[in-house]
Design a protein around this motif. Structure first.
Motif, PDB file in Angstrom:
ATOM      1  N   TYR A 155      38.408  20.900  33.388  1.00 28.28           N
ATOM      2  CA  TYR A 155      37.260  21.794  33.499  1.00 28.28           C
ATOM      3  C   TYR A 155      37.350  22.932  32.495  1.00 28.28           C
ATOM      4  O   TYR A 155      36.332  23.394  31.984  1.00 28.28           O
ATOM      5  N   MET A 156      38.546  23.381  32.220  1.00 25.90           N
ATOM      6  CA  MET A 156      38.694  24.455  31.235  1.00 25.90           C
ATOM      7  C   MET A 156      38.331  23.971  29.842  1.00 25.90           C
ATOM      8  O   MET A 156      37.750  24.704  29.053  1.00 25.90           O
ATOM      9  N   ARG A 157      38.663  22.721  29.527  1.00 26.24           N
ATOM     10  CA  ARG A 157      38.316  22.188  28.206  1.00 26.24           C
ATOM     11  C   ARG A 157      36.810  22.080  28.040  1.00 26.24           C
ATOM     12  O   ARG A 157      36.269  22.318  26.967  1.00 26.24           O
ATOM     13  N   SER A 158      36.100  21.701  29.111  1.00 26.52           N
ATOM     14  CA  SER A 158      34.664  21.461  28.985  1.00 26.52           C
ATOM     15  C   SER A 158      33.831  22.735  29.133  1.00 26.52           C
ATOM     16  O   SER A 158      32.679  22.779  28.705  1.00 26.52           O
ATOM     17  N   GLY A 159      34.399  23.768  29.728  1.00 23.17           N
ATOM     18  CA  GLY A 159      33.633  24.978  29.976  1.00 23.17           C
ATOM     19  C   GLY A 159      33.302  25.751  28.706  1.00 23.17           C
ATOM     20  O   GLY A 159      34.118  25.857  27.803  1.00 23.17           O
ATOM     21  N   GLU A 160      32.091  26.291  28.671  1.00 21.46           N
ATOM     22  CA  GLU A 160      31.663  27.123  27.538  1.00 21.46           C
ATOM     23  C   GLU A 160      31.682  28.601  27.882  1.00 21.46           C
ATOM     24  O   GLU A 160      31.496  29.452  27.014  1.00 21.46           O
ATOM     25  N   GLY A 161      31.894  28.897  29.150  1.00 19.98           N
ATOM     26  CA  GLY A 161      32.002  30.275  29.592  1.00 19.98           C
ATOM     27  C   GLY A 161      32.573  30.286  31.000  1.00 19.98           C
ATOM     28  O   GLY A 161      32.381  29.334  31.759  1.00 19.98           O
ATOM     29  N   PHE A 162      33.288  31.353  31.345  1.00 18.37           N
ATOM     30  CA  PHE A 162      34.010  31.390  32.617  1.00 18.37           C
ATOM     31  C   PHE A 162      33.768  32.694  33.363  1.00 18.37           C
ATOM     32  O   PHE A 162      33.839  33.781  32.773  1.00 18.37           O
ATOM     33  N   LEU A 163      33.482  32.575  34.657  1.00 22.42           N
ATOM     34  CA  LEU A 163      33.531  33.711  35.557  1.00 22.42           C
ATOM     35  C   LEU A 163      34.893  33.679  36.240  1.00 22.42           C
ATOM     36  O   LEU A 163      35.227  32.709  36.918  1.00 22.42           O
ATOM     37  N   LEU A 164      35.688  34.711  36.010  1.00 19.63           N
ATOM     38  CA  LEU A 164      37.015  34.820  36.617  1.00 19.63           C
ATOM     39  C   LEU A 164      36.869  35.693  37.854  1.00 19.63           C
ATOM     40  O   LEU A 164      36.696  36.907  37.743  1.00 19.63           O
ATOM     41  N   VAL A 165      36.928  35.093  39.033  1.00 15.46           N
ATOM     42  CA  VAL A 165      36.605  35.811  40.259  1.00 15.46           C
ATOM     43  C   VAL A 165      37.866  36.108  41.068  1.00 15.46           C
ATOM     44  O   VAL A 165      38.672  35.219  41.329  1.00 15.46           O
ATOM     45  N   PHE A 166      38.008  37.378  41.455  1.00 10.80           N
ATOM     46  CA  PHE A 166      39.047  37.758  42.409  1.00 10.80           C
ATOM     47  C   PHE A 166      38.396  38.618  43.483  1.00 10.80           C
ATOM     48  O   PHE A 166      37.262  39.069  43.334  1.00 10.80           O
ATOM     49  N   ALA A 167      39.105  38.816  44.587  1.00  7.06           N
ATOM     50  CA  ALA A 167      38.589  39.650  45.677  1.00  7.06           C
ATOM     51  C   ALA A 167      39.232  41.026  45.585  1.00  7.06           C
ATOM     52  O   ALA A 167      40.452  41.139  45.447  1.00  7.06           O
ATOM     53  N   LEU A 168      38.412  42.057  45.652  1.00  7.87           N
ATOM     54  CA  LEU A 168      38.910  43.426  45.509  1.00  7.87           C
ATOM     55  C   LEU A 168      39.879  43.814  46.629  1.00  7.87           C
ATOM     56  O   LEU A 168      40.637  44.777  46.488  1.00  7.87           O
ATOM     57  N   ASN A 169      39.874  43.053  47.718  1.00 10.55           N
ATOM     58  CA  ASN A 169      40.772  43.348  48.828  1.00 10.55           C
ATOM     59  C   ASN A 169      41.958  42.392  48.892  1.00 10.55           C
ATOM     60  O   ASN A 169      42.628  42.287  49.914  1.00 10.55           O
ATOM     61  N   ASP A 170      42.225  41.693  47.781  1.00  6.65           N
ATOM     62  CA  ASP A 170      43.292  40.682  47.773  1.00  6.65           C
ATOM     63  C   ASP A 170      44.087  40.789  46.473  1.00  6.65           C
ATOM     64  O   ASP A 170      43.660  40.312  45.428  1.00  6.65           O
ATOM     65  N   LEU A 206      35.203  38.970  34.014  1.00  8.26           N
ATOM     66  CA  LEU A 206      36.052  39.177  35.184  1.00  8.26           C
ATOM     67  C   LEU A 206      35.185  39.809  36.271  1.00  8.26           C
ATOM     68  O   LEU A 206      34.539  40.835  36.046  1.00  8.26           O
ATOM     69  N   VAL A 207      35.175  39.189  37.448  1.00 14.07           N
ATOM     70  CA  VAL A 207      34.331  39.659  38.545  1.00 14.07           C
ATOM     71  C   VAL A 207      35.199  40.033  39.743  1.00 14.07           C
ATOM     72  O   VAL A 207      35.911  39.181  40.299  1.00 14.07           O
ATOM     73  N   GLY A 208      35.154  41.302  40.121  1.00 12.23           N
ATOM     74  CA  GLY A 208      35.815  41.749  41.344  1.00 12.23           C
ATOM     75  C   GLY A 208      34.817  41.628  42.481  1.00 12.23           C
ATOM     76  O   GLY A 208      33.932  42.468  42.632  1.00 12.23           O
ATOM     77  N   ASN A 209      34.949  40.564  43.289  1.00 13.30           N
ATOM     78  CA  ASN A 209      33.999  40.301  44.372  1.00 13.30           C
ATOM     79  C   ASN A 209      34.395  41.065  45.642  1.00 13.30           C
ATOM     80  O   ASN A 209      35.499  41.575  45.756  1.00 13.30           O
ATOM     81  N   LYS A 210      33.480  41.100  46.586  1.00  9.62           N
ATOM     82  CA  LYS A 210      33.645  41.769  47.880  1.00  9.62           C
ATOM     83  C   LYS A 210      33.660  43.287  47.742  1.00  9.62           C
ATOM     84  O   LYS A 210      34.411  43.989  48.417  1.00  9.62           O
ATOM     85  N   SER A 266      42.033  48.822  42.046  1.00  8.78           N
ATOM     86  CA  SER A 266      41.152  49.888  41.580  1.00  8.78           C
ATOM     87  C   SER A 266      40.328  49.409  40.388  1.00  8.78           C
ATOM     88  O   SER A 266      40.726  48.509  39.640  1.00  8.78           O
ATOM     89  N   ARG A 267      39.165  50.025  40.233  1.00  7.31           N
ATOM     90  CA  ARG A 267      38.321  49.728  39.075  1.00  7.31           C
ATOM     91  C   ARG A 267      39.072  50.020  37.780  1.00  7.31           C
ATOM     92  O   ARG A 267      38.958  49.283  36.788  1.00  7.31           O
ATOM     93  N   GLU A 268      39.872  51.085  37.789  1.00  2.00           N
ATOM     94  CA  GLU A 268      40.610  51.476  36.582  1.00  2.00           C
ATOM     95  C   GLU A 268      41.620  50.408  36.170  1.00  2.00           C
ATOM     96  O   GLU A 268      41.774  50.101  34.983  1.00  2.00           O
ATOM     97  N   ASP A 269      42.319  49.833  37.148  1.00  2.01           N
ATOM     98  CA  ASP A 269      43.293  48.783  36.832  1.00  2.01           C
ATOM     99  C   ASP A 269      42.604  47.559  36.235  1.00  2.01           C
ATOM    100  O   ASP A 269      43.077  46.980  35.245  1.00  2.01           O
TER     101      ASP A 269
END
Length: 204
Positions: A82-97, A124-128, A138-141
């Motif tokens: 999937y990484m080879r075929s992808g043209e763009g990536f949303l990297l999602v993590f949870a702000l509480n994890d 990079l997406v900080g979800n939740k 933190s947003r700063e990190d």
């Protein structure tokens, strides 16, 4: 007709439980799901405007995307495919994890290794973000990480629909700029690959 249209393959990666499916379904169908049954199949289409151009985003098999998304955390071979075929990536993590934040950094490193590049279209997406009282990142990190690696950072909430559309559309804009720099369209070329206009973006 499809041969005339540009296609973007967007891949959403992240650890389990960070809200990958919730973000995608909120974006496509505008509602929040806390639990998603990966055995359900459906076809989703969203028409939107990106940089003044009408853009059609299609996800023909959400169940396949959901299962593949889970495999990204578990199956090395599937992940690299999937990484080879992808043209763009949303990297999602949870702000509480905190663990999910460390995991998404590993995804970033692996994507660049698979692509054999120093940079690639990513957001990079900080979800939740609705769980502010439980925040451990933190947003700063997060911003320090994205500044170092020259990628965009956004905080979002699939539950409240905060920055959901913005995250996906930001990624489309980044992909377009990246592809224009990498391979600018010839002045007089009628290849379908270079045609600008409506473009179905496949969510894998």
């Amino acid at each position: 007709m499809s041969g005339e249209e540009e296609r973007f393959k967007l891949v959403v990666v992240g650890g389990g439980g960070v809200g990958k499916s919730a973000l995608t379904i909120q974006f496509i169908q505008s509602y929040f799901v806390s639990d998603y049954d990966p055995t359900i199949e459906d076809s989703y289409t969203k028409i939107c405007t990106v940089d003044g151009k009408e853009t059609r985003l299609d996800s023909k098999s959400p169940s396949r995307w959901i299962m593949s998304s889970h495999c990204l955390s578990e199956c090395g071979v599937m992940r690299e495919q999937y990484m080879r075929s992808g043209e763009g990536f949303l990297l999602v993590f949870a702000l509480n994890d905190l663990g999910s934040y460390h995991e998404v950094q590993k995804f970033h490193t692996q994507i660049l290794r698979v692509k054999d590049r120093d940079d690639f279209p990513m957001v990079l997406v900080g979800n939740k973000a609705d769980l502010e009282q439980q925040r451990v990142i933190s947003r700063e990190d997060a911003q320090a990480f994205t500044r170092e690696h020259r990628i965009h950072y956004m905080e979002a909430s699939a539950k409240n629909r905060y920055n959901v559309d913005e995250a996906f559309l930001q990624l489309v804009q980044i992909i377009r700029r990246f592809q224009e720099i990498e391979s600018p369209p010839p002045q007089s070329h009628h290849s379908g690959k270079q045609k600008r206009g409506g473009c179905p973006c496949v969510l894998l």
